[in-house]
Design a protein around this motif. Structure first.
Motif, PDB file in Angstrom:
ATOM      1  N   PRO A 235       0.844  -1.239   0.052  1.00  0.00           N
ATOM      2  CA  PRO A 235      -0.042  -0.117   0.002  1.00  0.00           C
ATOM      3  C   PRO A 235       0.790   1.341  -0.052  1.00  0.00           C
ATOM      4  N   THR A 238       2.547   3.782  -3.495  1.00  0.00           N
ATOM      5  CA  THR A 238       1.266   4.606  -4.359  1.00  0.00           C
ATOM      6  C   THR A 238       1.646   4.480  -5.952  1.00  0.00           C
ATOM      7  N   THR A 390      -9.722  -7.805  -0.739  1.00  0.00           N
ATOM      8  CA  THR A 390      -8.927  -7.029   0.180  1.00  0.00           C
ATOM      9  C   THR A 390      -7.588  -7.799   0.658  1.00  0.00           C
ATOM     10  N   ALA A 420      -0.188  -3.726   6.286  1.00  0.00           N
ATOM     11  CA  ALA A 420      -1.182  -3.356   4.942  1.00  0.00           C
ATOM     12  C   ALA A 420      -2.441  -3.316   5.500  1.00  0.00           C
ATOM     13  N   GLN A 423      -3.020   0.222   7.514  1.00  0.00           N
ATOM     14  CA  GLN A 423      -3.004   1.137   6.312  1.00  0.00           C
ATOM     15  C   GLN A 423      -4.242   1.378   5.592  1.00  0.00           C
ATOM     16  N   THR A 424      -4.844   0.009   5.028  1.00  0.00           N
ATOM     17  CA  THR A 424      -5.934   0.137   4.136  1.00  0.00           C
ATOM     18  C   THR A 424      -7.120   0.528   5.147  1.00  0.00           C
TER      19      THR A 424
END
Ligand code: AMP
Ligand code: GLY
Length: 428
Positions: A235, A238, A390, A420, A423-424
């Protein structure tokens, strides 16, 4: 087209899985492979150091492409010998593989061509290395054996005593010839990511990002390992960072290597530190990552044979790598005791059941088949990998599959992809 795949790890099982999906593949041969690879490939009983034997085999079986997985045969020049015999090969020449084989080589290249990386110097004796440490007087500092040291030749020293100790150990022969030259470099602060690009010697195209968990214990604690699990995409990489990495690191490195007269063909793997001042290179590898390949191959939608052949033959320009927008997570199951001494030849059951679960693929690393049983013969043994909408879903699927496997002598981390997932969640 018949293909020969060289290597025996989880990375090679994942490559075999992706190669096998291509409509272009006839027989896929594996040298030497493992129990998982042998369920997809025909085993070849040769050593990867036997270049002449491999060339004779390729001619006899009309092999159209050789894929070299690990770094050792690349650094030893296997790709050069195959190419000289007219056999298309995915993997760089020995000279180009110096990007992995020598940390000084890579740092010098970065300096000459202005690639973003930490400040450094290199030394051939302990006294001058210590003098540099004293002059810098800044901690933490990073001390590295120049050559291949199976991921162990890097010491992050927190003070002068630790730095001196690392220098003495390296010049004292702890890492053999790899430590005859020592690189001391600036400590980079930030989040780490693995980044991959394919190249035919001229053009670089993005393959994708992943992150791995190198420490053996939950919460990223305990000793370093070859990698206890991965997730992809990363993540923190970017779209803007992805483009910056291709523009400032990957393509310039490929262009530089061509200018130096040693074009790099194959996959260039950058270990990146995403610092406040932008992405910086920690190191290059001349091969796919393990266990990064396991998550990348589960997301790969392009034809891997076509991409690898384009790298080998010099016509990569205009091609792109298509990855699923879904996330993948790989949980490594290792033998208890790893990364120190561990038990061998224990039986693992229910792999086939786990492999059939939704979105799951179990990649083998240190396994062999004997009398119908799957036995663990290595430290890292399985890469239980799953894809999901996801990263949280992929993680859930991977751990359900881990729980379906019966192997009392094995263990895994229970928190792969925690960062991750955090962060998601923050992003939502
Ligand atoms: P390497 O084998 O060069 O990838 O180094 C192993 C690990 O040491 C990396 O994955 C980083 O976590 C850490 N490391 C290496 N070089 C640096 C650096 N210059 N600054 C901070 N951490 C580093
Ligand atoms: N997972 C890190 C490597 O393959 O070097």
């Amino acid at each position: 087209m018949h293909i020969l795949l060289i290597g025996s790890g989880g990375r090679e099982h994942a490559l075999a899985y992706a190669l096998k999906k291509s409509k272009q593949v006839g027989t896929l041969f594996a040298l030497p492979g493992n129990a998982g690879i042998h369920s997809l490939c025909t085993p070849v009983d040769l050593k990867d150091t036997d270049a002449e034997g491999i060339i004779a085999f390729c001619k006899k079986e009309t092999i159209g492409l050789v894929v070299i997985g690990p770094e050792a045969p690349l650094v030893a020049g296997l790709a050069d010998k195959l190419e000289a015999a007219g056999i298309p090969v995915f993997g760089p020449s020995a000279k180009a593989a110096q990007l992995e084989g020598s940390k000084k080589f890579t740092k010098d290249l970065c300096k000459k061509y202005n690639l973003p990386t930490g400040a450094y110097d290199s030394f051939t004796d302990a006294a001058s290395a210590k003098k540099y440490i004293d002059a810098q007087n800044s901690y933490p500092t990073v001390i590295k054996a120049d050559g291949l040291a199976a991921g162990k030749g890097v010491i992050i020293a927190q003070n002068k005593a630790e730095a001196y100790k690392a220098i003495d150990e390296m010049f004292g022969g702890k890492f053999g010839d790899a430590g005859k030259l020592v690189v001391i470099e600036e400590f980079l602060d930030g989040e780490e990511a693995s980044y991959f690009a394919l190249s035919d010697g001229t053009t670089a195209i993005a393959f994708g990002s992943a992150q791995d968990h190198k420490r053996v214990g939950d919460g990223d604690t305990g000793p370093n390992t070859g990698g206890m699990g991965t997730y992809s995409p990363a993540p923190c990489v970017t779209k803007a960072i992805d483009e910056e990495v291709m523009r400032t690191i990957m393509q310039p490195a490929i262009t530089a290597m061509k200018k130096e007269g040693m074009p790099f063909k194959g996959v260039l793997f950058a270990g990146l530190m995403l610092t406040k001042k932008g992405p910086k290179l920690i190191e290059f590898n001349a091969r796919f990552g393990d266990p990064e390949t396991q998550v990348l191959m589960l997301r790969l939608e392009s034809d891997l044979v076509e991409l690898m052949l384009a790298c080998a033959k010099g016509n990569l320009e205009g091609k792109t790598v298509k990855l699923s927008s879904k996330a993948a997570v790989c949980v490594v199951m290792a033998a208890k005791g790893y990364p120190d001494t561990y038990v061998k030849n224990t039986e693992i059951k229910n792999i086939a059941q786990a492999d059939q679960m939704e979105g799951v693929k179990v990649f083998h690393a240190g396994t062999k088949r004997e009398a119908g049983k799957i036995l663990a013969i290595g430290g890292r043994v399985l890469g239980v990998t799953a894809i999901g909408a996801t990263v949280a879903e992929a993680q859930k699927r991977a751990y359900s599959a881990v729980d379906a496997i019966h192997w009392p002598e094995g263990f895994c981390r229970r928190d792969i992809a925690w960062r991750a997932i955090a962060q998601t969640k923050n992003a939502i």
